[in-house]
Every structure is written in C-alpha cells, then in structure tokens.
Design a protein around this motif. Sequence first.
Motif, short mmCIF file in Angstrom:
data_model
loop_
_atom_site.label_atom_id
_atom_site.label_comp_id
_atom_site.label_asym_id
_atom_site.label_seq_id
_atom_site.Cartn_x
_atom_site.Cartn_y
_atom_site.Cartn_z
N ILE A 1 -5.30 10.59 -12.50
CA ILE A 1 -4.75 9.93 -13.67
C ILE A 1 -5.85 9.19 -14.42
N GLN A 2 -5.92 9.40 -15.72
CA GLN A 2 -6.79 8.65 -16.60
C GLN A 2 -5.90 7.69 -17.39
N ILE A 3 -5.91 6.42 -17.01
CA ILE A 3 -4.97 5.45 -17.55
C ILE A 3 -5.04 5.32 -19.07
N PRO A 4 -6.24 5.23 -19.69
CA PRO A 4 -6.26 5.12 -21.15
C PRO A 4 -5.56 6.28 -21.85
N GLN A 5 -5.78 7.52 -21.36
CA GLN A 5 -5.13 8.68 -21.97
C GLN A 5 -3.62 8.66 -21.73
N LEU A 6 -3.21 8.18 -20.55
CA LEU A 6 -1.77 8.08 -20.28
C LEU A 6 -1.11 7.10 -21.24
N LEU A 7 -1.74 5.95 -21.44
CA LEU A 7 -1.19 4.96 -22.38
C LEU A 7 -1.11 5.53 -23.79
N GLN A 8 -2.15 6.24 -24.19
CA GLN A 8 -2.16 6.83 -25.52
C GLN A 8 -1.02 7.83 -25.68
N LYS B 1 -7.53 -0.19 -9.88
CA LYS B 1 -8.90 -0.43 -10.34
C LYS B 1 -9.04 -0.13 -11.83
N GLN B 2 -8.43 0.97 -12.28
CA GLN B 2 -8.48 1.28 -13.71
C GLN B 2 -7.81 0.20 -14.54
N ALA B 3 -6.70 -0.33 -14.00
CA ALA B 3 -6.01 -1.42 -14.71
C ALA B 3 -6.91 -2.64 -14.81
N ALA B 4 -7.60 -2.97 -13.73
CA ALA B 4 -8.51 -4.12 -13.73
C ALA B 4 -9.65 -3.90 -14.72
N ASP B 5 -10.17 -2.69 -14.79
CA ASP B 5 -11.26 -2.39 -15.73
C ASP B 5 -10.81 -2.54 -17.17
N LEU B 6 -9.52 -2.30 -17.40
CA LEU B 6 -8.98 -2.45 -18.77
C LEU B 6 -8.54 -3.88 -19.04
N THR B 7 -8.74 -4.75 -18.04
CA THR B 7 -8.33 -6.18 -18.12
C THR B 7 -6.86 -6.30 -18.50
N GLN B 8 -6.05 -5.38 -17.97
CA GLN B 8 -4.61 -5.46 -18.18
C GLN B 8 -3.92 -5.99 -16.93
N GLU B 9 -2.72 -6.46 -17.14
CA GLU B 9 -1.93 -6.96 -16.02
C GLU B 9 -1.71 -5.83 -15.02
N VAL B 10 -1.80 -6.17 -13.72
CA VAL B 10 -1.69 -5.15 -12.68
C VAL B 10 -0.30 -4.52 -12.73
N PRO B 11 -0.23 -3.19 -12.80
CA PRO B 11 1.07 -2.52 -12.84
C PRO B 11 1.71 -2.43 -11.47
N ARG B 12 2.97 -2.08 -11.44
CA ARG B 12 3.65 -1.83 -10.18
C ARG B 12 3.39 -0.39 -9.76
N VAL B 13 2.84 -0.22 -8.56
CA VAL B 13 2.54 1.10 -8.02
C VAL B 13 3.30 1.24 -6.71
N LEU B 14 4.23 2.17 -6.66
CA LEU B 14 5.13 2.32 -5.53
C LEU B 14 4.81 3.61 -4.77
N LEU B 15 4.82 3.54 -3.46
CA LEU B 15 4.67 4.73 -2.62
C LEU B 15 6.05 5.17 -2.16
N LEU B 16 6.38 6.41 -2.44
CA LEU B 16 7.74 6.88 -2.22
C LEU B 16 8.17 6.74 -0.77
N HIS B 17 7.30 7.04 0.17
CA HIS B 17 7.70 7.01 1.58
C HIS B 17 7.94 5.58 2.06
N GLN B 18 7.38 4.59 1.36
CA GLN B 18 7.64 3.19 1.70
C GLN B 18 8.87 2.66 0.96
N LEU B 19 9.17 3.28 -0.17
CA LEU B 19 10.25 2.79 -1.02
C LEU B 19 11.62 3.09 -0.44
#
Length: 459
Positions: A138-145, A84-102
């Motif tokens: 996680i605050q995505i803008p701060q992480l990117l910065q 959702k944060q990625a969508a709000d930033l109008t950025q391409e959707v990132p890959r989000v992996l769940l360890l127990h599924q991976l």
Amino acid sequence: MRPPARRGRRLALPALLSLLTCSLAFALVSKDVKKEVKQSKNLEKSGISEKNDVDLKGIAFVIQSQSNSFHAKKAEQLKQSILKQAADLTQEVPRVLLLHQLAQQEGAWTILPLLPHFSVTYSRNSSWIFFCEEETRIQIPQLLQALRRYDPSKEWFLGKALHDEESTIIHHYAFSENPTVFKYPDFAAGWALSIPLVNKLTKRLKSESLKSDFTIDLKYEGNPVKKKDIFVAVKTCKKFHGDRIPIVKQTWAGQAGHIEYYSDYADSSVPTVDLGIPNTERGHCGKTFAILERFLNHSYDKIAWLVIVDDDTLISISRLQHLLSCYDASEPVFLGERYGYGLGTGGYSYVTGGGGMVFSREAIRRLLASKCRCYSNDAPDDMVLGMCFSGLGVPVTHSPLFHQARPVDYPKDYLSHQVPISFHKHWNIDPVKVYFTWLAPSEEDRARQETRKGFKEEL
C-alpha cells in the motif's frame, strides 16, 4: 452440520459480492480510475470529485490476516508499514485491524459476519473501511488521492475490477449470456467500502437471508522443504489408470520424492495401491481417510507433510516446497484453497480437494485421534475434513496459489500476480500444455522474478 450431497462442483457466487452486485455499480480505483472517470457521463453527479477531504483518521484498515504464525507475522509487518507511512505524513495514526484478532468465529474471513460490527463501531468517526491482504503493498499517499475522488457520504464499493471472459464454474456460471458485465474486485489489490454502504449492507443482512450456502474466498521465504519431507498421494480409480495417470507421470510426478497412487484396483503397471475401499462416483471420503490412516500408521513416520490430490490435478512440487518453507510442520496445518459452507448459519471453512489438500503430520494426528469420521464412503471428503478440523479448533490456512479450476476459468489479471501451485480438471484443455505453460519448473524462476518486481503493487 452434515455436508450436502454434491451434484458436481458447482459453487455459488461469493455472498458478499452477491449483496454488492444487487446494490450498486463497481467503481475502479488505482490505475483504472482515470479511465473510468472518462468513460462515465455521470460521475460528477455521482459524487466523484477532487475536493472530498479524507485523511487517515477517517479510514479503518482491515488486514485479512490468518491465525497461522507465518501469516500473522506477515500481517503485523504490513500493519507496521501502514503506521510508519502515516507517521511520515505527520498524520494521526489510523486504525489498523488484523482480521484474525478481530473475530474468532468461523467465517470471519468472508467479512459478512463483521459488517454489523463495522457499522456500529465506525459509523460516526470513519468514512471508509479499506480491506487488504497480508501481501498487499500500500502506498498511502496514492490511496488517499484515490479515495478523495469519491464523496464518502454516498455508497461506494471501490477496487480494481476484474471480469470473466466466459462463464465459469468458480462463479457458478453467473451472467452466462455476457459474463463481462459482472465485475468483481481483485482482492489482492485492496478494496474499500464507504460507511454508508457498510450500513446499507448491514441492514440487508438483517432482513435478507443469503442465497447460497457456499463461499469462495475472497509469498515464499526461507529454504524450500526437501522433497523427502513431502509425501504425495494421488486419488484415482481403475477407469482412469489409462488416461489420467499417464498425464501425471508425463508432467509433475517426476518432481515428487515420495508418490503413491491409491485406487480401487491393484494395477502393477502404474503401480497402484488398493485401499480396500470401493470406488464411488462422488465424495471419496472413505478413500481419503484410508490414505490419512495409512500415512500416519505405516512407515512414513519421518515425513512431515502429506499432499492429497486428484488424478486430474496439475501441481508444481517445487513451488510447493518453497511455500511449505513458510510453515512449521509441528503445528496442525491444513492448507489449500479455502471455501466455506453455511458460514452464516454455523457452518465451517474447508480446503477444496481439487486444487490439492496439504496436511502437516500433527494435523493428521489430531484428526485421527478424534472420533470425527466419514458418515459414508461417498461423502464429500474435503467438506467432511473441514467440518472435523473446525470441531477440533484447527483453522483452514488459505493460499490463493492452489486452484480448484483450470487457468481459463480465472481472469488473466487475477493470475498475473501469482506464481500458481496447482490447477484442476482436464476438461476441454490440453493438460500437458497447461502444465508446461503455468507450472513447469523451467518457467518458475523467470515467473517468480517477474512477479516479485511488482507483487500486488496496486495502490
């Protein structure tokens, strides 16, 4: 794989940290970035800059999830927050992996078995692998910065740095002359590896065997479980009836709805239950399995949960009631602080006994229906249980709120975002003071309220 005989509880460094410690310095992220930048004289030469162009498509997020239904749900909620944060930033959707599924293999939680996969899969299209726990906010803008301050073509291990004030058993007394020089990440705050470092570590894993068989792992909702649904079993022996049991009764025993003391001697003054198992200097596997069989087969058929602790364990039953509200007792749940043995060579995870081992009735039923048992009365009970449950396909459910050691053995910053459930050992401390400082119910509401205000708000 038979567990090794123990000479005390000395555990080696986490294997991943061992590799990283030998590879590079540890950089600080989040609130500590500016401080670290000022302190270092060579950061510009090292690749720190505001000009590194990193966007979300260059980051692979790995949520260190668990297969238990409660934890899987929490991880999925975090994944949706990231998207959702990625969508709000109008950025391409990132890959989000769940360890127990991976990965389904034992030991994936240590990350080491997955490094070759990350190296092959993400080397071309990603710059960073960002790891977080299900409760990390996680605050995505701060992480990117933060990530843009580092050149992704170089080798970086980023996170919020912790260090021990003194050498401690949980890190195998590493750097005993000056423990502050050994920095390691607060995993709850999130941490990142640059792809060049992932590639380097993958090569090292192929060419070098790990130096240790042991690995140490890298909240509440719903109505608390009722006291009558929790049975507490305290392991003791005759020589400790006079000094340890009084501390149990002076501190946490009064919180328990059902509690029994299991010993090698029937003492009516406690009272204790003699299980008919001779006391052993270590391991206590025979005693633990006798407790499990007694719980399942003798008059406790309506009690959903069993907790087994040592006589020098300090525990908050009221906090445990809240934690257990997250789990379904009809599922096979084996819960506590997770360690690992021989995970790089077909080993298994286990719950370390000192911090307390929690079993659902269904987990005990499956265990005792199997043929997996102690190979001797003094075998390490927690490791044998881990081996047995691994063979049954019942995963260890990890909670960092259980502690194998004393509060002084952990960095203050690590404990600052916890409402701990247990600690272990009376050595060189006042256990009554420790209990009333860290675990007593009178402090709990204030501690939980303060913790929830900024729980793992590190990025």
